[in-house]
Write a protein that holds these residues in place. Structure first.
Motif, mmCIF file in Angstrom:
data_model
loop_
_atom_site.group_PDB
_atom_site.id
_atom_site.type_symbol
_atom_site.label_atom_id
_atom_site.label_comp_id
_atom_site.label_asym_id
_atom_site.label_seq_id
_atom_site.Cartn_x
_atom_site.Cartn_y
_atom_site.Cartn_z
ATOM 1 N N GLN A 234 -3.857 55.281 44.315
ATOM 2 C CA GLN A 234 -4.510 56.197 43.711
ATOM 3 C C GLN A 234 -3.724 56.958 43.168
ATOM 4 O OE1 GLN A 234 -6.500 56.351 41.202
ATOM 5 N NE2 GLN A 234 -6.316 57.844 40.062
ATOM 6 N N HIS A 235 -2.685 57.927 44.432
ATOM 7 C CA HIS A 235 -1.220 59.071 44.246
ATOM 8 C C HIS A 235 -0.423 58.286 43.315
ATOM 9 C CE1 HIS A 235 1.888 61.107 45.507
ATOM 10 N NE2 HIS A 235 1.699 61.774 45.429
ATOM 11 N N MET B 32 -0.208 55.454 40.956
ATOM 12 C CA MET B 32 -0.821 55.159 40.199
ATOM 13 C C MET B 32 -0.191 57.097 38.682
ATOM 14 S SD MET B 32 -1.701 52.153 38.681
ATOM 15 C CE MET B 32 -2.064 52.700 37.421
ATOM 16 N N GLU B 33 -0.360 57.970 39.565
ATOM 17 C CA GLU B 33 -1.312 59.144 38.884
ATOM 18 C C GLU B 33 0.779 59.967 39.206
ATOM 19 O OE1 GLU B 33 -3.604 61.959 41.229
ATOM 20 O OE2 GLU B 33 -4.927 60.366 40.461
ATOM 21 N N ALA B 34 1.421 59.641 39.901
ATOM 22 C CA ALA B 34 3.212 60.302 40.168
ATOM 23 C C ALA B 34 3.590 59.432 39.822
ATOM 24 C CB ALA B 34 2.622 61.066 42.223
ATOM 25 N N PRO C 227 3.480 56.762 35.514
ATOM 26 C CA PRO C 227 3.787 56.761 34.198
ATOM 27 C C PRO C 227 5.383 56.329 33.842
ATOM 28 C CG PRO C 227 2.003 58.201 34.912
ATOM 29 C CD PRO C 227 2.438 57.212 36.359
#
Length: 215
Positions: free
Chosen positions: A174-175, A177-179, A182
């Motif tokens: 998840q980290h 995917m967020e950090a 993108p």
């Protein structure tokens, strides 16, 4: 390396039975050329079981199918628990680097799996592969908790690709995917290359984890 993807849609009320039957594949650890098997329940479709197995060569896999598969399958009693099964084979093109140096170690310790499946435009295959090697592999390798994986193409259709990665935990994924994701997405621009894109993620069922007996 050969990658076998198995997707089973389990009958309502049969998840527990399927779970128990899937544990019966432990004899795989003694089969020549076997590198590991890992699986779990799809996050998106809770009645779908996702299973991946890895083999050194096509010859090893073929010999297993001829000599051992049917006996293990019948003994498992698994067939009565699902309503449909989809099986596909892939050939590794690139290794996806991570904290571990081979797929056996990934199978042994990964707790969360992410898979992306892409049908790529014929005239974009070279670019798609280049982006995997230069952008995605580089970016994921820097991501904490990414253990490694494989980038492979379908034995049936050469423009179908599968990217399998193992993670220490869902939180690490998840980290990423967020950090990280993108920016990698912006650089690689995969939507320019693909006709279809789908994926699956699952938390690994420890009881379904199988790896060679000498590892």
């Amino acid at each position: 390396m050969i990658i076998k993807r198995i997707s089973c849609k389990v009958k309502e009320g049969n998840k527990e039975k399927f779970y128990e039957h899937q544990k019966q594949w432990k004899p795989l650890k003694q089969v020549k050329g076997f590198l590991g098997q890992i699986g779990g329940w799809s996050i998106k479709y809770p009645l779908t079981a996702c299973v991946y197995s890895f083999w050194k060569t096509q010859k090893d896999y073929g010999q297993f199918m001829e000599e051992k598969h049917d006996q293990i399958f019948v003994n498992s009693g698994q067939e009565s628990t699902y309503e449909s099964i989809d099986v596909s084979l892939f050939q590794e093109k690139l290794r996806v680097p991570g904290a571990e140096d081979n797929i056996v170690n990934v199978v042994k310790i990964a707790n969360y799996i992410r898979v992306a499946m892409s049908q790529v435009k014929e005239d974009k295959i070279i670019h798609f592969v280049d982006m995997q090697e230069e952008v995605w592999n580089t970016g994921m390798k820097k991501s904490k908790g990414m253990l490694g994986g494989t980038f492979s193409f379908s034995q049936k259709q050469s423009n179908d690709f599968l990217i399998f990665t193992g993670w220490e935990s869902e939180d690490y994924h998840q980290h990423y995917m967020e950090a990280n994701f993108p920016e990698l997405l912006k650089t690689a621009k995969p939507l320019n290359d693909v006709l279809k894109l789908r994926g699956e993620q699952f938390t690994v069922e420890e009881a379904w984890r199988v790896y060679p007996k000498d590892c």
